[in-house]
Design a protein around this motif. Structure first.
Motif, PDB file in Angstrom:
ATOM      1  N   PHE A 111       0.836  -1.203   0.000  1.00  0.00           N
ATOM      2  CA  PHE A 111       0.000   0.000   0.000  1.00  0.00           C
ATOM      3  C   PHE A 111       0.873   1.257   0.000  1.00  0.00           C
ATOM      4  O   PHE A 111       0.622   2.201  -0.761  1.00  0.00           O
ATOM      5  CB  PHE A 111      -0.915  -0.003   1.226  1.00  0.00           C
ATOM      6  N   GLU A 112       1.906   1.262   0.838  1.00  0.00           N
ATOM      7  CA  GLU A 112       2.796   2.422   0.900  1.00  0.00           C
ATOM      8  C   GLU A 112       3.589   2.594  -0.388  1.00  0.00           C
ATOM      9  O   GLU A 112       3.883   3.723  -0.791  1.00  0.00           O
ATOM     10  CB  GLU A 112       3.751   2.267   2.091  1.00  0.00           C
ATOM     11  N   ALA A 113       3.931   1.489  -1.044  1.00  0.00           N
ATOM     12  CA  ALA A 113       4.760   1.561  -2.250  1.00  0.00           C
ATOM     13  C   ALA A 113       3.947   1.851  -3.508  1.00  0.00           C
ATOM     14  O   ALA A 113       4.475   2.428  -4.464  1.00  0.00           O
ATOM     15  CB  ALA A 113       5.525   0.248  -2.432  1.00  0.00           C
ATOM     16  N   LYS A 114       2.672   1.470  -3.532  1.00  0.00           N
ATOM     17  CA  LYS A 114       1.859   1.599  -4.737  1.00  0.00           C
ATOM     18  C   LYS A 114       0.785   2.683  -4.629  1.00  0.00           C
ATOM     19  O   LYS A 114       0.692   3.566  -5.495  1.00  0.00           O
ATOM     20  CB  LYS A 114       1.196   0.247  -5.066  1.00  0.00           C
ATOM     21  N   VAL A 115      -0.030   2.605  -3.613  1.00  0.00           N
ATOM     22  CA  VAL A 115      -1.204   3.484  -3.534  1.00  0.00           C
ATOM     23  C   VAL A 115      -0.819   4.915  -3.163  1.00  0.00           C
ATOM     24  O   VAL A 115      -1.301   5.871  -3.788  1.00  0.00           O
ATOM     25  CB  VAL A 115      -2.227   2.927  -2.527  1.00  0.00           C
ATOM     26  N   ILE A 116       0.047   5.079  -2.171  1.00  0.00           N
ATOM     27  CA  ILE A 116       0.398   6.433  -1.736  1.00  0.00           C
ATOM     28  C   ILE A 116       1.068   7.231  -2.861  1.00  0.00           C
ATOM     29  O   ILE A 116       0.680   8.377  -3.118  1.00  0.00           O
ATOM     30  CB  ILE A 116       1.284   6.376  -0.474  1.00  0.00           C
ATOM     31  N   PRO A 117       2.061   6.684  -3.599  1.00  0.00           N
ATOM     32  CA  PRO A 117       2.595   7.446  -4.751  1.00  0.00           C
ATOM     33  C   PRO A 117       1.531   7.720  -5.813  1.00  0.00           C
ATOM     34  O   PRO A 117       1.564   8.769  -6.469  1.00  0.00           O
ATOM     35  CB  PRO A 117       3.704   6.540  -5.287  1.00  0.00           C
ATOM     36  N   GLN A 118       0.613   6.779  -5.987  1.00  0.00           N
ATOM     37  CA  GLN A 118      -0.469   6.973  -6.958  1.00  0.00           C
ATOM     38  C   GLN A 118      -1.339   8.164  -6.576  1.00  0.00           C
ATOM     39  O   GLN A 118      -1.733   8.965  -7.424  1.00  0.00           O
ATOM     40  CB  GLN A 118      -1.307   5.693  -7.019  1.00  0.00           C
ATOM     41  N   VAL A 119      -1.619   8.301  -5.291  1.00  0.00           N
ATOM     42  CA  VAL A 119      -2.440   9.412  -4.806  1.00  0.00           C
ATOM     43  C   VAL A 119      -1.666  10.725  -4.848  1.00  0.00           C
ATOM     44  O   VAL A 119      -2.222  11.780  -5.181  1.00  0.00           O
ATOM     45  CB  VAL A 119      -2.933   9.123  -3.375  1.00  0.00           C
ATOM     46  N   LEU A 120      -0.368  10.676  -4.552  1.00  0.00           N
ATOM     47  CA  LEU A 120       0.429  11.898  -4.450  1.00  0.00           C
ATOM     48  C   LEU A 120       0.835  12.484  -5.803  1.00  0.00           C
ATOM     49  O   LEU A 120       1.349  13.606  -5.843  1.00  0.00           O
ATOM     50  CB  LEU A 120       1.704  11.625  -3.644  1.00  0.00           C
TER      51      LEU A 120
END
Length: 355
Positions: A111-120
């Motif tokens: 989640f930290e490696a995929k979703v957070i960069p996607q949102v940011l």
């Protein structure tokens, strides 16, 4: 390629020059993919042509992964970002329940490696829209609830404290603050002053920076003199965790949580292997989310004194009653305490036994 102009005449001149350059260099323009976006408060339709090809004037356009709207609203982009992130979350949870072996830590790392960069992505452009970014917080909250198998309505602050993750809004604010810090070191100080103080209104960059720093109890001097991005991150996340803890200390849904949770690091039981059914039960106890009259009555707005247990006990059916007093659970309680004969003396729990 993007052509920018403040007036329609200027844009048409740029389009003619681009066409002339393409003719000289032997390049071809894909007119079907060429769009015109006019920014303004009201929609005004213009006629655009290039080499006798009519060009479409659109109201939204995706450029380098960011969706721009003619009204400069980021609603469309954030909706697209949210939908994409939800799809990624679904894939992570599917992996977690199958190949991932129901292990929590790998799912959180993905989640930290995929979703957070996607949102940011693109947050330096749209991240100042406070109302818009608040809608993104549900992405992380819903993911953590489903990961830990907790019911809707579980406190997002408790979920973050249990897993050690800061809010998504904190990640966005950190990205903005890092960018603003980098401008402090610009060699062209005139450009920096123009950038920060070009307007005295509340929408100026300087005013926005002050408001953001005030949110995390930082001054301009502290912001300029802080040693590194790592220290900035620590200061921002620490204050964010402080606000979560302050909320939970005054929350009626988590009266005991901070008696056994003393920090915001990831809870140890989430980092070790445990059968999923046992972990779900243990997590439900920690989050006070087991079905009981006190919790359901609070949601249904039933007066507290009327949230009785079905055992006939004339009192509120809360978790202490279920775990320590309720005669319905007498046999499981006896089986548990018989394994540790000194449990009552060591823990000094007011356990009542029923015959």
């Amino acid at each position: 390629m993007a052509l920018l102009s403040l007036v329609p005449v200027g844009l048409k001149k740029l389009m003619r020059r681009l066409h002339e350059l393409c003719v000289i260099e032997g390049l071809k323009i894909n007119y079907k993919k060429t769009k015109v976006l006019v920014f303004g408060r009201r929609y005004v339709n213009h006629r655009w042509s290039m080499d006798n090809h009519q060009l479409e004037q659109t109201r939204v356009f995706k450029y380098l992964g960011v969706i721009f709207s003619d009204t400069l609203s980021w609603k469309t982009h954030l909706q697209y970002t949210k939908q994409s992130a939800i799809k990624t979350v679904g894939a992570i949870l599917k992996f977690h329940r199958s190949t991932g072996g129901n292990l929590v830590t790998p799912a959180l790392k993905i989640f930290e490696a995929k979703v957070i960069p996607q949102v940011l992505y693109g947050a330096l452009i749209w991240g100042w829209d406070t109302k818009a970014i608040s809608s993104l917080e549900t992405i992380q909250t819903d993911f953590l609830r489903r990961l830990l198998n907790l019911p809707p309505g579980t406190s997002s602050a408790m979920l973050r404290a249990e897993t050690g993750l800061p809010p998504l809004t904190t990640h966005i604010h950190l990205a903005l603050l890092r960018f603003m810090r980098s401008t402090v070191h610009l060699q062209n100080k005139d450009l920096l002053n123009l950038y920060l103080t070009h307007s005295s209104t509340q929408k100026s960059w300087g005013a926005r920076l002050e408001n953001l720093l005030h949110r995390y109890h930082l001054t301009i001097h502290q912001f300029n003199t802080i040693g590194s991005d790592k220290k900035l991150r620590e200061a921002v996340i620490h204050h964010s965790q402080y606000l979560d803890r302050l909320y939970l200390l005054n929350s009626r849904s988590a009266p005991w949580y901070w008696r056994f949770k003393t920090d915001h690091s990831r809870s140890p039981y989430l980092t070790t292997y445990m059968p999923s059914n046992l972990r779900f039960a243990f997590t439900s106890l920690r989050f006070f989310s087991l079905p009981n009259a006190e919790r359901e009555g609070r949601i249904a707005k039933v007066p507290k004194e009327q949230r009785y247990c079905i055992c006939g006990y004339q009192g509120v059916e809360d978790l202490p009653h279920i775990l320590l007093d309720c005669p319905i659970y007498h046999n499981p309680r006896m089986n548990l305490t018989s394994r540790w004969p000194d449990l009552n003396e060591s823990a000094q729990l007011p356990i009542k036994y029923y015959s």
